[in-house]
Structure formats: C-alpha cells, structure tokens
Design a protein around this motif. Structure first.
Motif, short mmCIF file in Angstrom:
data_model
loop_
_atom_site.label_atom_id
_atom_site.label_comp_id
_atom_site.label_asym_id
_atom_site.label_seq_id
_atom_site.Cartn_x
_atom_site.Cartn_y
_atom_site.Cartn_z
N ASP A 56 0.86 -0.90 -0.17
CA ASP A 56 -0.17 -0.27 0.08
C ASP A 56 0.76 1.72 -0.19
OD1 ASP A 56 -2.38 -1.13 -0.17
OD2 ASP A 56 -2.55 -1.15 1.96
N PHE A 57 0.33 2.22 -0.88
CA PHE A 57 1.23 3.41 -0.89
C PHE A 57 0.75 4.05 0.81
CE2 PHE A 57 -2.92 4.37 -3.77
CZ PHE A 57 -2.89 4.42 -3.28
N LYS A 58 1.84 5.64 0.66
CA LYS A 58 1.16 6.27 1.58
C LYS A 58 0.60 7.45 1.23
CE LYS A 58 5.00 4.99 4.84
NZ LYS A 58 5.67 5.31 5.38
N GLU A 59 -0.29 8.63 2.17
CA GLU A 59 -0.95 9.70 1.58
C GLU A 59 -0.01 11.07 2.64
OE1 GLU A 59 -5.23 10.45 0.74
OE2 GLU A 59 -5.10 11.01 2.52
N LYS A 60 0.74 11.66 1.81
CA LYS A 60 1.06 13.09 1.72
C LYS A 60 0.19 13.87 1.50
CE LYS A 60 5.09 12.85 1.33
NZ LYS A 60 6.57 12.98 0.68
N GLU A 61 0.18 14.61 2.57
CA GLU A 61 -0.58 16.17 2.61
C GLU A 61 0.29 17.38 2.00
OE1 GLU A 61 -3.18 17.34 5.68
OE2 GLU A 61 -4.64 15.67 5.34
#
Length: 418
Positions: free
Chosen positions: A239-244
């Motif tokens: 799974d990929f991560k989410e960056k804001e």
C-alpha cells in the motif's frame, strides 16, 4: 456252546496231566512205562493249552497315537486298559466307553488328558485337555474365533503336554490416517504396536492421537495427523501512503488530489505448516521489495474562508453564513453488508428504505441528523455512524452491494446545510 465245551475239555486234560505226574512218582521202578506214559500226558496237555489260548480276542489299542495289537481274555474295555497298565481319569477320552464288552478285531482309542497353559486376553489358566490341536482346544473351551483374532501358535498346531496357547479377541475401532477414516479390528495393545500391525509409517513431523505409548480399547479412534512443512513464495502489493501538501490558494477544509498513489510490489517467502493438507500456521521467513510504492499527494487548503464567501457550484444548493463545506474521503455501504442489522444509529430501517439518501458520519465533524449535500450523491441525512468512520470520513448508503463496489473509495466535497 462249542467253545464252552472245548474250554471244559481243556481243563479236564490239564487235571489229567497233574494226576499223571503223581502216578509217575510212584512208578519209579518201571522206567520204560513211565516214559511212555509221560509222552502221552504231554500231548494231552498241549492240546488243552492250545485250546485255551485260542479263546483270546484280538484288539487294536491306540493310546495318544501309539498303536498296538493285543491278544486278550479281558471282558470289557476297562479290564483291557487295566491289564495294559493304562490309568484312566475323568478328563481322559476313551472310545468306545470303558463299559463296552470286548469283541474280536475291536479298535480302542485312548486320548490321555494333558496339562496346557491357556491365556485368554492376558488371563492365564492351566487346563487338562484331550484336544489334539489348538483349534480343537479352543472349540472345547467354547471360544468362537474370527479371522482378526490373534492366536498363537496356529490353529493347526498339535498340542503337547505343558504346551502354551495364547488367544486375544479382536475388537472394532477406527483408524483415521491423514483425515481418511476406516473401520479396523485390533487386539489390546499400544498405539505404536497397533500402527505397526496396520503397516502405518510415521514421518518425522507426523503425530498420533492418543500418544504412541497409550493402550487402545474397543471403539477407540486412533488419528494419524500428517504434518508437512513447505515454503510458499508469493508476490503481494504494498500500500502507498498519503502525503498532504499545503495550498494557500485553496480555502481551509478544501482538498484535491495532486497525484494518485501507486502500489508497490514485494516478494515474500512464507513457511507453511500443513496438517492433513490444511495450512495451520504461516510464518514470514524473508521478503524482497520488487517495486517501491508511490505516495498519493493531496493538496489541502490553508486560505481562510471569508464570511461572505459563497463557495457554490451550479449543482450545489446555495450556501449562507451557516454553511460549512469540506472535502472528505467517502466509501459506500448497503443495508445487507456483513454485520449490519439494518437499523441505523438514529433508528432508521434502511432495509425498508434502501433508496433513501443517507450517510454515516463522525458526529464530532458532522452532527447527526443534519442535512448534508454530497458531491455526486445529492442531499442526504447524516443518520448513521460507523466504527471506521472517524474524522473527515463518510459512508454513503447504496441500495445494493454492486453499487457500493462501483462507487469504490473517493474524495468528495460535502456541505452541511442544516
């Protein structure tokens, strides 16, 4: 009658011989006369003796397999056996019976009882028997044998004095080997011996229930669990991560996806333990990253929302000073999902109203009971909650599971109307 007369004549002739001997003692002076007279007496005595001997019966006597032909004057079988010094007890077998009268050319069979040690299911006793073989002994003891019984020595073995015979009765039980059951017969023994007799070979990791040293009994079930250890190499997504990423050109509460994330790929080596073909444990041994995941980048607004701001799209209802607008992550659920009772947190029966517009919310973000406009969905009631619905997350009610799958997971704009 003729034989009786012959016997009487023989006795009389024997008496004549005796009287003649006395006469000879008196005629000692006449030597020639004495010799003539003696010759006549000898002839007469021989005839009498021969007649007496001719009265004997000829019988065949067999004692424990040893046979002999006998000339006898005995009247009964009992007298004959006594004459031959054959001692009979109540356990012995005589045929014909001891009371039977002797007749010429009679066959007499005697089986003398002998001591034998008989062990039945572990219990030993000494018995006297005339049985000639193991089979005859068991029949004599009213023991009905079956093909699965254990008998030592073999049924056809001749019995000897002080011999030993062992009998173990087989009983039914169940053997489960690798998950496959079958009915078998066994005698009282240990689990290990039972498996050996059943030609069951255990591998290094296999195990048995009950333990190998325990005794088995009727209707027991012996289980052989086949255990194997194998390696399983698989490729799995990461799974990929989410960056804001802050964006001053967007109002606070707004967000937009700058770039979608891409899942990576990893190769994992697992050690599997299987019992009877089913996996019971899975242990990660090592892993190799084949492809790095790419983060999802989301722009979030930092710009303050002016009070007079009217962030309204043509498809959205008009806003006023009380309107709160934000971007949230949305998923979908149906009234018949696993774990669903069909009644929402506010008491609405969504199974009766599967087509109503309703969303599950975090009450700390969107108050329960409020009307909310959802981009791409329309105006809905915030009428439910969920364990995974925390923060800026909503779950949209769809009438079917297929509709939920089509909706998937996406970021949408929402506006709290009232």
């Amino acid at each position: 009658m003729e034989l009786v007369n012959l016997f009487s004549q023989a006795k009389r002739r024997s008496k004549i011989v005796i009287d003649a001997n006395r006469l000879l003692s008196r005629l000692g002076s006449s030597k020639k006369l004495a010799v003539q007279l003696a010759g006549a007496l000898v002839f007469t005595g021989s005839v009498g003796t021969g007649a007496y001997e001719g009265l004997k019966e000829q019988v065949t006597l067999e004692v424990d397999g040893k046979e002999q032909v006998i000339q006898t004057h005995a009247n009964t079988v009992a007298e004959l056996l006594k004459e031959q010094n054959v001692k009979i007890t109540n356990e012995d077998e005589v045929y014909p019976s001891t009371k039977t009268k002797i007749s010429d050319d009679m066959d007499i069979t005697v089986h003398l009882a002998k001591p034998v040690k008989l062990t039945i299911d572990g219990q030993e006793k000494v018995i006297m028997t005339t049985a000639q073989t193991v089979k005859e002994l068991l029949k004599e003891q009213n023991i009905k044998t079956n093909p699965n019984d254990v008998i030592m020595p073999a049924l056809s073995t001749p019995l000897e004095e002080n011999g030993k015979v062992s009998y173990e009765k087989a009983f039914p039980m169940v053997l489960n080997d690798g998950g496959v059951s079958k009915k078998v017969f066994a005698t009282s023994t240990t689990v290990a011996d039972f498996l050996e007799k059943q030609n069951i070979t255990l591998n290094e990791l296999d195990r048995v229930e009950p333990d190998a040293g325990e005794m088995i009994k009727q209707n027991d079930t012996v289980r052989v669990i086949r255990v194997e250890k194998v390696n399983d190499v698989v490729e799995e997504p990461v799974d990929f991560k989410e960056k804001e990423q802050e964006d001053s050109s967007m109002y606070k509460g707004e967000s937009s996806v700058i770039s979608e994330g891409v899942k990576g790929l990893v190769k994992r080596n697992f050690e599997l333990i299987k019992e009877n073909g089913k996996v019971v444990s899975k242990t990660l041994v090592d892993e190799t990253l084949l492809k790095d995941p790419v983060d999802r980048v989301v722009a979030v607004g930092t710009k303050s929302v002016p009070k007079s701001s009217a962030l309204v799209k043509s498809s959205a209802p008009k806003s006023n000073s009380k309107v709160k607008e934000m971007y949230v992550e949305a998923t979908a659920y149906s009234p018949y999902d696993a774990g669903m009772s069909g009644i929402t947190a506010t008491g609405i029966n969504i199974r009766k109203k599967p087509n109503m517009k309703l969303i599950a919310v975090d009450p700390n973000v969107i108050p329960l009971g409020s009307k909310v406009w959802v981009e791409g969905y329309g105006i809905a009631i915030a009428g439910d909650t969920g364990g995974a619905i925390k923060g800026k997350r909503i779950d949209i009610l769809m009438p079917t599971k297929d509709a939920c799958f089509d909706f998937g997971r996406r970021t949408v704009k929402v506006r709290i109307i009232s």
